[in-house]
Scaffold this motif. Sequence first.
Motif, PDB file in Angstrom:
ATOM      1  N   VAL A   1       0.838  -1.203   0.000  1.00 39.05           N
ATOM      2  CA  VAL A   1       0.000   0.000   0.000  1.00 39.05           C
ATOM      3  C   VAL A   1       0.871   1.251   0.000  1.00 39.05           C
ATOM      4  O   VAL A   1       0.592   2.226  -0.711  1.00 39.05           O
ATOM      5  CB  VAL A   1      -0.944   0.008   1.219  1.00 39.05           C
ATOM      6  CG1 VAL A   1      -1.677   1.342   1.317  1.00 39.05           C
ATOM      7  CG2 VAL A   1      -1.941  -1.137   1.126  1.00 39.05           C
ATOM      8  N   GLY A   2       1.946   1.214   0.768  1.00 40.45           N
ATOM      9  CA  GLY A   2       2.850   2.356   0.817  1.00 40.45           C
ATOM     10  C   GLY A   2       3.515   2.643  -0.513  1.00 40.45           C
ATOM     11  O   GLY A   2       3.678   3.807  -0.899  1.00 40.45           O
ATOM     12  N   MET A   3       3.884   1.571  -1.239  1.00 43.74           N
ATOM     13  CA  MET A   3       4.497   1.748  -2.557  1.00 43.74           C
ATOM     14  C   MET A   3       3.508   2.363  -3.541  1.00 43.74           C
ATOM     15  O   MET A   3       3.865   3.244  -4.330  1.00 43.74           O
ATOM     16  CB  MET A   3       5.008   0.413  -3.097  1.00 43.74           C
ATOM     17  CG  MET A   3       6.296  -0.080  -2.471  1.00 43.74           C
ATOM     18  SD  MET A   3       7.016  -1.439  -3.430  1.00 43.74           S
ATOM     19  CE  MET A   3       7.613  -0.576  -4.886  1.00 43.74           C
ATOM     20  N   VAL A   4       2.263   1.892  -3.499  1.00 48.66           N
ATOM     21  CA  VAL A   4       1.238   2.426  -4.400  1.00 48.66           C
ATOM     22  C   VAL A   4       0.995   3.905  -4.115  1.00 48.66           C
ATOM     23  O   VAL A   4       0.950   4.740  -5.031  1.00 48.66           O
ATOM     24  CB  VAL A   4      -0.066   1.629  -4.268  1.00 48.66           C
ATOM     25  CG1 VAL A   4      -1.178   2.296  -5.079  1.00 48.66           C
ATOM     26  CG2 VAL A   4       0.127   0.186  -4.721  1.00 48.66           C
ATOM     27  N   LYS A   5       0.846   4.247  -2.838  1.00 47.60           N
ATOM     28  CA  LYS A   5       0.617   5.642  -2.471  1.00 47.60           C
ATOM     29  C   LYS A   5       1.800   6.525  -2.854  1.00 47.60           C
ATOM     30  O   LYS A   5       1.624   7.642  -3.357  1.00 47.60           O
ATOM     31  CB  LYS A   5       0.351   5.745  -0.966  1.00 47.60           C
ATOM     32  CG  LYS A   5      -1.006   5.204  -0.530  1.00 47.60           C
ATOM     33  CD  LYS A   5      -1.209   5.412   0.960  1.00 47.60           C
ATOM     34  CE  LYS A   5      -2.586   4.935   1.395  1.00 47.60           C
ATOM     35  NZ  LYS A   5      -2.802   5.111   2.864  1.00 47.60           N
ATOM     36  N   ALA A   6       3.001   6.027  -2.612  1.00 50.48           N
ATOM     37  CA  ALA A   6       4.195   6.801  -2.921  1.00 50.48           C
ATOM     38  C   ALA A   6       4.325   7.038  -4.423  1.00 50.48           C
ATOM     39  O   ALA A   6       4.736   8.113  -4.871  1.00 50.48           O
ATOM     40  CB  ALA A   6       5.440   6.084  -2.397  1.00 50.48           C
TER      41      ALA A   6
ATOM     42  N   GLY B   1      10.084  -1.617  -0.297  1.00 56.06           N
ATOM     43  CA  GLY B   1       9.478  -2.426  -1.356  1.00 56.06           C
ATOM     44  C   GLY B   1      10.347  -2.490  -2.594  1.00 56.06           C
ATOM     45  O   GLY B   1      10.522  -3.564  -3.190  1.00 56.06           O
ATOM     46  N   LEU B   2      10.913  -1.347  -2.996  1.00 55.52           N
ATOM     47  CA  LEU B   2      11.787  -1.330  -4.171  1.00 55.52           C
ATOM     48  C   LEU B   2      13.053  -2.131  -3.900  1.00 55.52           C
ATOM     49  O   LEU B   2      13.560  -2.820  -4.793  1.00 55.52           O
ATOM     50  CB  LEU B   2      12.140   0.114  -4.528  1.00 55.52           C
ATOM     51  CG  LEU B   2      12.963   0.306  -5.809  1.00 55.52           C
ATOM     52  CD1 LEU B   2      12.223  -0.277  -7.014  1.00 55.52           C
ATOM     53  CD2 LEU B   2      13.275   1.787  -6.033  1.00 55.52           C
TER      54      LEU B   2
ATOM     55  N   SER C   1       9.682   7.740   0.773  1.00 54.46           N
ATOM     56  CA  SER C   1       8.987   7.116   1.892  1.00 54.46           C
ATOM     57  C   SER C   1       9.640   5.781   2.247  1.00 54.46           C
ATOM     58  O   SER C   1      10.133   5.064   1.370  1.00 54.46           O
ATOM     59  CB  SER C   1       7.511   6.887   1.555  1.00 54.46           C
ATOM     60  OG  SER C   1       7.366   5.861   0.590  1.00 54.46           O
ATOM     61  N   PRO C   2       9.658   5.418   3.524  1.00 53.14           N
ATOM     62  CA  PRO C   2      10.286   4.157   3.954  1.00 53.14           C
ATOM     63  C   PRO C   2       9.674   2.933   3.270  1.00 53.14           C
ATOM     64  O   PRO C   2      10.398   2.004   2.898  1.00 53.14           O
ATOM     65  CB  PRO C   2      10.026   4.139   5.470  1.00 53.14           C
ATOM     66  CG  PRO C   2       9.834   5.573   5.843  1.00 53.14           C
ATOM     67  CD  PRO C   2       9.154   6.198   4.670  1.00 53.14           C
TER      68      PRO C   2
END
Length: 278
Positions: free
Chosen positions: A68-73, A87-88, A81-82
Amino acid sequence: MNLFQAIVVGIVQGLTEFLPISSTAHVKMVPVVLGWGDPGVAFTAVIQLGSIAAILYYFWDDLRQVTVGMVKATMTQQFSSPEFRLGLGILLGTIPIVVGGLIIKVFIPDFDNSPLRNASTIAVVSIIMALVLAGAEVVSRRKRTFESLTLMDGVTMGFAQALSLVPGVSRSGSTLTAGLFMGLERATAARFSFLLGVPAITLAGLVELKGLLETGFDSIGLVPLLGGTIAAVVSSYLAIFWLLQFLKQHSTWVFVWYRLAFGAAILLALATGKMQNI
Protein backbone atom coordinates in the motif's frame (compact mmCIF):
# COMPACT_ATOMS: atom_id res chain seq x y z
CA MET A 1 7.20 -41.23 -2.81
CA ASN A 2 4.34 -42.25 -0.54
CA LEU A 3 2.30 -39.94 1.70
CA PHE A 4 4.34 -40.60 4.84
CA GLN A 5 7.61 -39.90 3.06
CA ALA A 6 6.18 -36.74 1.51
CA ILE A 7 5.02 -35.46 4.91
CA VAL A 8 8.46 -36.09 6.42
CA VAL A 9 10.12 -34.25 3.53
CA GLY A 10 7.56 -31.43 3.90
CA ILE A 11 8.42 -31.07 7.58
CA VAL A 12 12.13 -31.02 6.77
CA GLN A 13 11.48 -28.41 4.07
CA GLY A 14 9.47 -26.19 6.40
CA LEU A 15 11.87 -26.39 9.33
CA THR A 16 14.97 -25.74 7.24
CA GLU A 17 13.65 -23.20 4.70
CA PHE A 18 13.91 -20.34 7.16
CA LEU A 19 16.73 -21.61 9.35
CA PRO A 20 20.24 -20.79 8.06
CA ILE A 21 21.13 -24.42 7.39
CA SER A 22 19.97 -24.95 3.75
CA SER A 23 16.59 -26.49 3.04
CA THR A 24 17.77 -27.72 -0.38
CA ALA A 25 20.60 -29.68 1.21
CA HIS A 26 18.38 -31.25 3.87
CA VAL A 27 15.47 -32.03 1.54
CA LYS A 28 17.94 -33.82 -0.72
CA MET A 29 20.10 -35.54 1.92
CA VAL A 30 17.53 -36.62 4.55
CA PRO A 31 15.51 -38.80 2.11
CA VAL A 32 18.77 -40.20 0.70
CA VAL A 33 20.00 -41.13 4.18
CA LEU A 34 16.63 -42.77 4.91
CA GLY A 35 16.91 -44.77 1.70
CA TRP A 36 14.09 -43.00 -0.15
CA GLY A 37 16.21 -41.37 -2.84
CA ASP A 38 16.42 -37.76 -3.97
CA PRO A 39 12.87 -36.27 -4.19
CA GLY A 40 14.03 -34.00 -7.03
CA VAL A 41 13.97 -30.28 -7.72
CA ALA A 42 10.35 -30.20 -8.93
CA PHE A 43 8.88 -31.74 -5.76
CA THR A 44 11.10 -29.55 -3.58
CA ALA A 45 10.14 -26.35 -5.39
CA VAL A 46 6.40 -27.07 -5.23
CA ILE A 47 6.33 -27.83 -1.49
CA GLN A 48 8.19 -24.53 -1.07
CA LEU A 49 4.80 -22.98 -1.84
CA GLY A 50 3.82 -24.25 1.58
CA SER A 51 6.64 -22.23 3.07
CA ILE A 52 5.47 -19.19 1.13
CA ALA A 53 1.92 -19.62 2.44
CA ALA A 54 3.31 -19.63 5.98
CA ILE A 55 5.46 -16.54 5.48
CA LEU A 56 2.63 -14.65 3.76
CA TYR A 57 0.37 -15.38 6.71
CA TYR A 58 3.03 -14.49 9.28
CA PHE A 59 4.11 -11.23 7.62
CA TRP A 60 0.78 -10.26 6.05
CA ASP A 61 0.58 -6.91 7.85
CA ASP A 62 4.16 -6.01 6.86
CA LEU A 63 3.62 -6.98 3.24
CA ARG A 64 0.31 -5.12 3.05
CA GLN A 65 1.88 -2.01 4.55
CA VAL A 66 4.78 -2.09 2.09
CA THR A 67 2.50 -2.72 -0.91
CA VAL A 68 0.00 0.00 0.00
CA GLY A 69 2.85 2.36 0.82
CA MET A 70 4.50 1.75 -2.56
CA VAL A 71 1.24 2.43 -4.40
CA LYS A 72 0.62 5.64 -2.47
CA ALA A 73 4.20 6.80 -2.92
CA THR A 74 4.02 6.17 -6.66
CA MET A 75 0.74 8.06 -7.00
CA THR A 76 1.99 11.03 -4.96
CA GLN A 77 5.59 10.76 -6.21
CA GLN A 78 6.90 10.57 -2.65
CA PHE A 79 9.67 8.14 -3.50
CA SER A 80 11.59 8.83 -0.30
CA SER A 81 8.99 7.12 1.89
CA PRO A 82 10.29 4.16 3.95
CA GLU A 83 7.68 1.78 2.48
CA PHE A 84 8.63 2.64 -1.09
CA ARG A 85 12.35 2.22 -0.42
CA LEU A 86 11.80 -1.08 1.34
CA GLY A 87 9.48 -2.43 -1.36
CA LEU A 88 11.79 -1.33 -4.17
CA GLY A 89 14.72 -2.85 -2.31
CA ILE A 90 12.90 -6.19 -2.16
CA LEU A 91 12.04 -6.05 -5.87
CA LEU A 92 15.58 -5.10 -6.92
CA GLY A 93 17.00 -7.67 -4.52
CA THR A 94 14.99 -10.38 -6.27
CA ILE A 95 16.58 -9.69 -9.67
CA PRO A 96 19.96 -11.43 -9.03
CA ILE A 97 18.42 -14.77 -8.07
CA VAL A 98 15.95 -14.62 -10.99
CA VAL A 99 18.76 -13.92 -13.46
CA GLY A 100 20.89 -16.64 -11.89
CA GLY A 101 18.02 -19.11 -12.08
CA LEU A 102 17.46 -18.34 -15.76
CA ILE A 103 21.18 -18.79 -16.49
CA ILE A 104 21.08 -22.21 -14.83
CA LYS A 105 17.97 -23.17 -16.82
CA VAL A 106 19.68 -22.22 -20.08
CA PHE A 107 23.23 -23.44 -19.54
CA ILE A 108 22.66 -26.34 -17.09
CA PRO A 109 19.35 -27.86 -18.22
CA ASP A 110 20.10 -31.11 -16.39
CA PHE A 111 20.72 -29.32 -13.10
CA ASP A 112 19.00 -32.11 -11.14
CA ASN A 113 21.93 -34.39 -11.97
CA SER A 114 24.60 -31.70 -11.92
CA PRO A 115 27.71 -32.09 -9.73
CA LEU A 116 26.52 -28.88 -8.05
CA ARG A 117 23.79 -30.94 -6.40
CA ASN A 118 25.81 -33.94 -5.27
CA ALA A 119 26.54 -34.80 -1.65
CA SER A 120 30.19 -33.76 -1.62
CA THR A 121 29.39 -30.31 -2.98
CA ILE A 122 26.65 -29.85 -0.39
CA ALA A 123 29.02 -30.89 2.39
CA VAL A 124 31.86 -28.58 1.33
CA VAL A 125 29.56 -25.62 0.72
CA SER A 126 27.86 -26.16 4.09
CA ILE A 127 31.23 -26.00 5.84
CA ILE A 128 32.34 -22.92 3.90
CA MET A 129 29.12 -21.06 4.67
CA ALA A 130 29.44 -22.02 8.34
CA LEU A 131 32.83 -20.33 8.43
CA VAL A 132 31.48 -17.24 6.65
CA LEU A 133 28.59 -17.00 9.13
CA ALA A 134 31.08 -17.34 11.97
CA GLY A 135 33.07 -14.46 10.49
CA ALA A 136 29.92 -12.34 10.33
CA GLU A 137 29.20 -13.04 13.99
CA VAL A 138 32.71 -11.96 14.96
CA VAL A 139 32.96 -8.70 12.98
CA SER A 140 29.32 -7.53 12.85
CA ARG A 141 28.34 -4.53 14.98
CA ARG A 142 24.63 -5.51 14.94
CA LYS A 143 23.28 -2.05 15.75
CA ARG A 144 21.01 -1.23 12.80
CA THR A 145 17.25 -1.72 13.19
CA PHE A 146 14.54 -2.48 10.65
CA GLU A 147 13.73 1.23 10.30
CA SER A 148 17.27 1.93 9.05
CA LEU A 149 17.00 -0.33 5.99
CA THR A 150 17.92 1.30 2.68
CA LEU A 151 17.53 0.51 -0.99
CA MET A 152 21.13 -0.67 -1.21
CA ASP A 153 20.53 -3.09 1.66
CA GLY A 154 17.96 -4.84 -0.51
CA VAL A 155 20.31 -4.98 -3.49
CA THR A 156 23.24 -6.23 -1.40
CA MET A 157 21.19 -8.90 0.32
CA GLY A 158 19.71 -9.81 -3.07
CA PHE A 159 23.13 -10.73 -4.43
CA ALA A 160 23.74 -12.82 -1.31
CA GLN A 161 20.40 -14.52 -1.88
CA ALA A 162 21.46 -15.50 -5.41
CA LEU A 163 24.24 -17.63 -3.92
CA SER A 164 21.56 -19.96 -2.59
CA LEU A 165 21.10 -21.37 -6.09
CA VAL A 166 24.01 -23.62 -5.11
CA PRO A 167 22.64 -26.36 -2.79
CA GLY A 168 24.17 -26.16 0.67
CA VAL A 169 24.49 -22.37 0.71
CA SER A 170 21.02 -21.73 2.24
CA ARG A 171 18.97 -18.75 1.13
CA SER A 172 18.23 -17.87 4.73
CA GLY A 173 21.85 -18.45 5.69
CA SER A 174 23.38 -16.33 2.94
CA THR A 175 20.98 -13.42 3.48
CA LEU A 176 21.24 -13.57 7.27
CA THR A 177 25.03 -13.58 6.97
CA ALA A 178 24.92 -10.61 4.59
CA GLY A 179 22.61 -8.79 7.00
CA LEU A 180 25.09 -9.27 9.84
CA PHE A 181 27.95 -7.99 7.69
CA MET A 182 25.77 -4.95 6.91
CA GLY A 183 25.52 -4.25 10.64
CA LEU A 184 21.88 -5.27 11.10
CA GLU A 185 20.58 -6.68 14.35
CA ARG A 186 20.19 -10.45 14.13
CA ALA A 187 16.37 -10.41 14.33
CA THR A 188 16.22 -7.52 11.84
CA ALA A 189 18.47 -9.37 9.40
CA ALA A 190 16.25 -12.47 9.68
CA ARG A 191 13.03 -10.49 9.26
CA PHE A 192 14.32 -8.71 6.16
CA SER A 193 15.63 -12.02 4.82
CA PHE A 194 12.15 -13.52 5.14
CA LEU A 195 10.48 -10.61 3.33
CA LEU A 196 13.12 -10.63 0.59
CA GLY A 197 12.57 -14.34 0.07
CA VAL A 198 8.84 -14.04 -0.67
CA PRO A 199 9.16 -13.21 -4.41
CA ALA A 200 12.08 -15.60 -5.01
CA ILE A 201 10.55 -18.66 -3.35
CA THR A 202 7.16 -17.93 -4.90
CA LEU A 203 8.57 -17.66 -8.41
CA ALA A 204 10.58 -20.88 -8.01
CA GLY A 205 7.54 -22.78 -6.79
CA LEU A 206 5.23 -21.44 -9.51
CA VAL A 207 7.70 -22.25 -12.29
CA GLU A 208 8.02 -25.85 -11.16
CA LEU A 209 4.26 -26.12 -10.51
CA LYS A 210 3.63 -24.99 -14.08
CA GLY A 211 5.93 -27.72 -15.31
CA LEU A 212 4.15 -30.33 -13.22
CA LEU A 213 0.73 -29.21 -14.45
CA GLU A 214 1.95 -29.63 -18.03
CA THR A 215 3.47 -33.08 -17.50
CA GLY A 216 1.02 -34.35 -14.87
CA PHE A 217 1.50 -35.61 -11.32
CA ASP A 218 2.13 -39.23 -12.28
CA SER A 219 5.81 -39.09 -11.30
CA ILE A 220 5.02 -37.62 -7.86
CA GLY A 221 1.38 -38.22 -7.03
CA LEU A 222 -1.14 -35.54 -6.12
CA VAL A 223 -1.86 -36.84 -2.60
CA PRO A 224 1.81 -36.99 -1.49
CA LEU A 225 2.36 -33.56 -3.03
CA LEU A 226 -0.55 -32.08 -1.05
CA GLY A 227 0.54 -33.84 2.12
CA GLY A 228 4.10 -32.57 1.78
CA THR A 229 2.91 -29.04 1.08
CA ILE A 230 0.59 -28.93 4.09
CA ALA A 231 3.37 -30.27 6.30
CA ALA A 232 5.65 -27.54 4.96
CA VAL A 233 3.06 -24.86 5.82
CA VAL A 234 2.83 -25.87 9.48
CA SER A 235 6.53 -26.49 10.04
CA SER A 236 7.50 -23.28 8.19
CA TYR A 237 5.28 -21.14 10.39
CA LEU A 238 6.74 -22.70 13.53
CA ALA A 239 10.29 -22.21 12.22
CA ILE A 240 9.69 -18.52 11.42
CA PHE A 241 8.19 -17.82 14.84
CA TRP A 242 10.93 -19.69 16.67
CA LEU A 243 13.86 -18.17 14.78
CA LEU A 244 12.72 -14.56 15.21
CA GLN A 245 12.27 -15.10 18.95
CA PHE A 246 15.56 -17.00 19.23
CA LEU A 247 17.66 -14.33 17.50
CA LYS A 248 16.37 -11.62 19.81
CA GLN A 249 18.30 -13.22 22.65
CA HIS A 250 20.88 -15.52 21.08
CA SER A 251 23.63 -15.56 18.46
CA THR A 252 23.84 -17.72 15.34
CA TRP A 253 26.71 -19.85 16.64
CA VAL A 254 24.43 -22.87 17.11
CA PHE A 255 23.85 -22.84 13.33
CA VAL A 256 27.57 -22.46 12.67
CA TRP A 257 28.37 -25.59 14.69
CA TYR A 258 25.43 -27.47 13.19
CA ARG A 259 26.51 -26.68 9.63
CA LEU A 260 30.08 -27.75 10.38
CA ALA A 261 28.84 -31.03 11.85
CA PHE A 262 26.37 -31.57 8.99
CA GLY A 263 29.06 -31.09 6.34
CA ALA A 264 31.61 -33.19 8.21
CA ALA A 265 29.11 -36.03 8.69
CA ILE A 266 28.40 -36.17 4.95
CA LEU A 267 32.10 -36.16 4.07
CA LEU A 268 32.75 -38.94 6.61
CA ALA A 269 29.88 -41.02 5.21
CA LEU A 270 31.25 -40.56 1.68
CA ALA A 271 34.80 -41.42 2.74
CA THR A 272 33.71 -44.62 4.49
CA GLY A 273 31.44 -45.67 1.61
CA LYS A 274 28.24 -45.45 3.67
CA MET A 275 26.79 -42.90 1.27
CA GLN A 276 26.92 -42.49 -2.49
CA ASN A 277 27.96 -39.16 -3.93
CA ILE A 278 24.63 -38.46 -5.62
